[in-house]
Design a protein around this motif. Structure first.
Motif, PDB file in Angstrom:
ATOM      1  N   GLN A 190       1.055   0.388  -1.467  1.00 36.46           N
ATOM      2  CA  GLN A 190       0.014   0.719  -2.459  1.00 36.46           C
ATOM      3  C   GLN A 190      -1.098  -0.320  -2.441  1.00 36.46           C
ATOM      4  O   GLN A 190      -2.288   0.031  -2.484  1.00 36.46           O
ATOM      5  CB  GLN A 190       0.625   0.832  -3.839  1.00 36.46           C
ATOM      6  CG  GLN A 190       1.515   2.038  -4.007  1.00 36.46           C
ATOM      7  CD  GLN A 190       2.320   2.003  -5.299  1.00 36.46           C
ATOM      8  OE1 GLN A 190       2.257   1.051  -6.074  1.00 36.46           O
ATOM      9  NE2 GLN A 190       3.101   3.056  -5.530  1.00 36.46           N
ATOM     10  N   ALA A 191      -0.737  -1.582  -2.379  1.00 34.02           N
ATOM     11  CA  ALA A 191      -1.758  -2.633  -2.344  1.00 34.02           C
ATOM     12  C   ALA A 191      -2.590  -2.539  -1.067  1.00 34.02           C
ATOM     13  O   ALA A 191      -3.814  -2.701  -1.088  1.00 34.02           O
ATOM     14  CB  ALA A 191      -1.094  -4.009  -2.446  1.00 34.02           C
ATOM     15  N   GLY A 192      -1.944  -2.262   0.037  1.00 37.83           N
ATOM     16  CA  GLY A 192      -2.648  -2.124   1.308  1.00 37.83           C
ATOM     17  C   GLY A 192      -3.585  -0.926   1.292  1.00 37.83           C
ATOM     18  O   GLY A 192      -4.698  -0.992   1.806  1.00 37.83           O
ATOM     19  N   ARG A 242       5.174  -1.265  -3.247  1.00 38.90           N
ATOM     20  CA  ARG A 242       4.086  -2.101  -3.778  1.00 38.90           C
ATOM     21  C   ARG A 242       3.173  -2.579  -2.657  1.00 38.90           C
ATOM     22  O   ARG A 242       1.944  -2.576  -2.798  1.00 38.90           O
ATOM     23  CB  ARG A 242       4.648  -3.279  -4.567  1.00 38.90           C
ATOM     24  CG  ARG A 242       5.253  -2.876  -5.906  1.00 38.90           C
ATOM     25  CD  ARG A 242       5.537  -4.068  -6.816  1.00 38.90           C
ATOM     26  NE  ARG A 242       6.436  -5.043  -6.232  1.00 38.90           N
ATOM     27  CZ  ARG A 242       7.778  -5.010  -6.326  1.00 38.90           C
ATOM     28  NH1 ARG A 242       8.363  -4.025  -6.998  1.00 38.90           N
ATOM     29  NH2 ARG A 242       8.511  -5.945  -5.782  1.00 38.90           N
ATOM     30  N   LEU A 243       3.740  -2.989  -1.533  1.00 33.14           N
ATOM     31  CA  LEU A 243       2.927  -3.441  -0.396  1.00 33.14           C
ATOM     32  C   LEU A 243       2.067  -2.304   0.153  1.00 33.14           C
ATOM     33  O   LEU A 243       0.888  -2.495   0.463  1.00 33.14           O
ATOM     34  CB  LEU A 243       3.822  -3.996   0.705  1.00 33.14           C
ATOM     35  CG  LEU A 243       4.513  -5.323   0.407  1.00 33.14           C
ATOM     36  CD1 LEU A 243       5.545  -5.638   1.488  1.00 33.14           C
ATOM     37  CD2 LEU A 243       3.489  -6.444   0.288  1.00 33.14           C
ATOM     38  N   GLN A 266     -11.113   0.109  -0.373  1.00 39.86           N
ATOM     39  CA  GLN A 266     -12.259  -0.669  -0.873  1.00 39.86           C
ATOM     40  C   GLN A 266     -13.248  -0.969   0.242  1.00 39.86           C
ATOM     41  O   GLN A 266     -14.384  -1.316  -0.022  1.00 39.86           O
ATOM     42  CB  GLN A 266     -11.791  -1.962  -1.520  1.00 39.86           C
ATOM     43  CG  GLN A 266     -11.079  -1.725  -2.829  1.00 39.86           C
ATOM     44  CD  GLN A 266     -10.568  -3.027  -3.452  1.00 39.86           C
ATOM     45  OE1 GLN A 266     -10.620  -4.086  -2.826  1.00 39.86           O
ATOM     46  NE2 GLN A 266     -10.076  -2.921  -4.672  1.00 39.86           N
ATOM     47  N   ARG A 295      -4.997   0.416  -1.373  1.00 36.21           N
ATOM     48  CA  ARG A 295      -6.111   0.099  -2.261  1.00 36.21           C
ATOM     49  C   ARG A 295      -7.118  -0.804  -1.547  1.00 36.21           C
ATOM     50  O   ARG A 295      -8.309  -0.591  -1.614  1.00 36.21           O
ATOM     51  CB  ARG A 295      -5.624  -0.571  -3.543  1.00 36.21           C
ATOM     52  CG  ARG A 295      -5.041   0.419  -4.549  1.00 36.21           C
ATOM     53  CD  ARG A 295      -4.871  -0.213  -5.925  1.00 36.21           C
ATOM     54  NE  ARG A 295      -4.031  -1.385  -5.929  1.00 36.21           N
ATOM     55  CZ  ARG A 295      -2.702  -1.382  -6.073  1.00 36.21           C
ATOM     56  NH1 ARG A 295      -2.062  -0.231  -6.254  1.00 36.21           N
ATOM     57  NH2 ARG A 295      -2.011  -2.495  -6.050  1.00 36.21           N
ATOM     58  N   ALA A 296      -6.590  -1.795  -0.824  1.00 32.59           N
ATOM     59  CA  ALA A 296      -7.470  -2.719  -0.094  1.00 32.59           C
ATOM     60  C   ALA A 296      -8.230  -1.967   1.000  1.00 32.59           C
ATOM     61  O   ALA A 296      -9.422  -2.191   1.188  1.00 32.59           O
ATOM     62  CB  ALA A 296      -6.660  -3.860   0.502  1.00 32.59           C
TER      63      ALA A 296
END
Length: 122
Positions: free
Chosen positions: A113-115, A110-111, A121, A117-118
């Motif tokens: 994937q979130a990283g 999860r970390l 962006q 995505r960030a």
């Protein structure tokens, strides 16, 4: 075979083999020269030791289990049924560890994937 040969065959080090001997897990013969001599069965024993260590068992537990694994074909010697409860406890401990590691991996996924995505962006 000599210690260096066994170490090479088993994918380990002579130091590890000497440690197994200190712990009473291996019992090589001693030649008149003082060199250790391992019989052909030693490779099987070392592989069992490595497997049990990788499962998280300590050398005291392994010392109890090894005599109950007479060869690669027999699952458990008939003279060792008293080990079944202890083995079940170890299996449950390993299962708990696997579950905890799977949870940690899920958090890391999860970390990551979130990283990612960030980062995408920006």
């Amino acid at each position: 075979m000599r210690i260096s040969e066994l170490a090479r065959e088993a994918g380990t080090t002579p130091r590890a083999l000497r440690y197994y001997e200190e712990q009473g897990l291996l019992r090589p013969a001693r030649l008149a020269s003082g060199y250790r001599h391992y019989d052909p069965q030693a490779l099987r024993v070392v592989r069992h030791i490595q497997l049990l260590l990788s499962a998280g068992l300590n050398t005291a537990a392994i010392a109890e289990i090894l005599p109950c694994i007479p060869d690669d074909a027999t699952v458990l010697a008939p003279t060792c049924p008293e080990l079944l409860d202890a083995l079940a406890v170890e299996r449950d401990r390993i299962t708990t560890s696997i579950d905890q590691l799977a949870g940690a991996r899920a958090v890391l996924d999860r970390l990551i994937q979130a990283g990612a995505r960030a980062r995408d962006q920006f």
